[in-house]
Design a protein around this motif. Structure first.
Motif, mmCIF file in Angstrom:
data_model
loop_
_atom_site.group_PDB
_atom_site.id
_atom_site.type_symbol
_atom_site.label_atom_id
_atom_site.label_comp_id
_atom_site.label_asym_id
_atom_site.label_seq_id
_atom_site.Cartn_x
_atom_site.Cartn_y
_atom_site.Cartn_z
ATOM 1 N N VAL A 91 33.851 -29.635 -37.494
ATOM 2 C CA VAL A 91 34.633 -29.551 -38.035
ATOM 3 C C VAL A 91 34.757 -29.826 -39.671
ATOM 4 N N GLU A 92 35.147 -28.825 -40.884
ATOM 5 C CA GLU A 92 34.599 -29.261 -42.145
ATOM 6 C C GLU A 92 36.213 -28.890 -42.656
ATOM 7 N N GLY A 93 35.988 -29.604 -44.200
ATOM 8 C CA GLY A 93 36.856 -29.426 -44.898
ATOM 9 C C GLY A 93 38.451 -29.336 -44.709
ATOM 10 N N VAL A 94 39.409 -30.274 -44.245
ATOM 11 C CA VAL A 94 39.964 -30.881 -43.680
ATOM 12 C C VAL A 94 40.701 -30.946 -45.416
ATOM 13 N N ARG A 95 41.414 -30.760 -45.423
ATOM 14 C CA ARG A 95 42.234 -30.848 -46.288
ATOM 15 C C ARG A 95 43.874 -31.274 -46.019
ATOM 16 N N ILE A 96 44.620 -31.522 -46.669
ATOM 17 C CA ILE A 96 45.910 -31.731 -46.612
ATOM 18 C C ILE A 96 46.502 -31.690 -47.757
ATOM 19 N N HIS A 97 46.818 -30.776 -48.356
ATOM 20 C CA HIS A 97 48.365 -31.091 -49.958
ATOM 21 C C HIS A 97 49.148 -32.295 -50.043
ATOM 22 N N ALA A 98 48.798 -32.565 -51.372
ATOM 23 C CA ALA A 98 49.532 -34.262 -51.863
ATOM 24 C C ALA A 98 50.342 -34.095 -51.678
ATOM 25 N N ASP A 99 51.665 -34.110 -51.027
ATOM 26 C CA ASP A 99 52.876 -33.718 -50.936
ATOM 27 C C ASP A 99 52.754 -34.156 -49.181
ATOM 28 N N GLU A 100 52.133 -33.040 -48.663
ATOM 29 C CA GLU A 100 52.140 -33.323 -47.013
ATOM 30 C C GLU A 100 51.656 -34.876 -46.520
ATOM 31 N N ARG A 101 50.846 -34.886 -47.194
ATOM 32 C CA ARG A 101 50.190 -36.961 -46.774
ATOM 33 C C ARG A 101 50.142 -37.463 -46.604
ATOM 34 N N GLY A 102 50.204 -37.946 -44.864
ATOM 35 C CA GLY A 102 51.242 -39.576 -44.363
ATOM 36 C C GLY A 102 52.421 -38.943 -43.589
ATOM 37 N N SER A 103 52.391 -37.112 -43.794
ATOM 38 C CA SER A 103 53.366 -36.194 -42.340
ATOM 39 C C SER A 103 53.209 -36.519 -41.567
ATOM 40 N N GLY A 104 51.598 -36.878 -40.710
ATOM 41 C CA GLY A 104 51.245 -36.177 -39.115
ATOM 42 C C GLY A 104 50.490 -35.045 -39.754
ATOM 43 N N LEU A 105 50.752 -34.191 -40.519
ATOM 44 C CA LEU A 105 50.150 -32.726 -40.837
ATOM 45 C C LEU A 105 48.679 -32.672 -40.221
#
Length: 156
Positions: A91-105
């Motif tokens: 797994v590489e390059g895992v990124r979550i948009h700042a607005d979605e961090r902490g949402s479980g995404l």
């Protein structure tokens, strides 16, 4: 692979060229990424995407919520001889948009990667995380990953 509904208006699907601005923006949206990504020039990312989409061992996906790209990761299958000829996934390059961090995404994306790896008969899933990303380390540990190796890199 077609888009997989993940609930709550979320779909995980293969990345397309139109997704590159959002993906690269997420890659660049932290102190480490800001020093190594170039959101103003998508040419090398387009070239990389063409190579990735032509390789059946590569899966670059995005999480899309209500038409907006809000997360991404790359999953690679690595056939090998060790572990009795086991295939592992990376797994590489895992990124979550700042607005979605902490949402479980992030959990949803990682569960997708784990399930996809199991369906591909991988015996092991692995990832690396920069030593400075302590929040990410706690996240991966909550998912059952163990810090088991010391990693080395050589910039070429």
């Amino acid at each position: 692979m077609t888009g997989i509904p993940a609930g709550d208006g979320l779909t995980i699907r293969p990345a397309a060229e139109a997704d590159l601005p959002a993906i690269v923006a997420m890659l660049a949206d932290d102190p480490l990424g800001a020093t190594r990504e170039s959101p103003d020039d998508l040419t090398p990312y387009r070239d990389a995407l063409k190579e990735l989409t032509g390789d059946p061992h590569q899966h670059l996906v995005v999480a899309e919520r209500d038409g907006r790209v809000v997360g991404t990761l790359q999953l690679t299958f690595l056939p090998g001889l060790s572990r009795r000829g086991a295939t592992r996934s990376l797994v590489e390059g895992v990124r979550i948009h700042a607005d979605e961090r902490g949402s479980g995404l992030g959990t949803v994306l990682m569960e997708w990667a784990i399930d996809t790896s199991r369906r591909a008969d991988c015996q092991l899933i692995q990832l690396t995380s920069d030593a400075s990303r302590t929040d990410a380390h706690r996240f991966y540990e909550r998912l059952g990953f163990e810090a088991s190796h010391v990693g080395f890199k050589l910039q070429l």
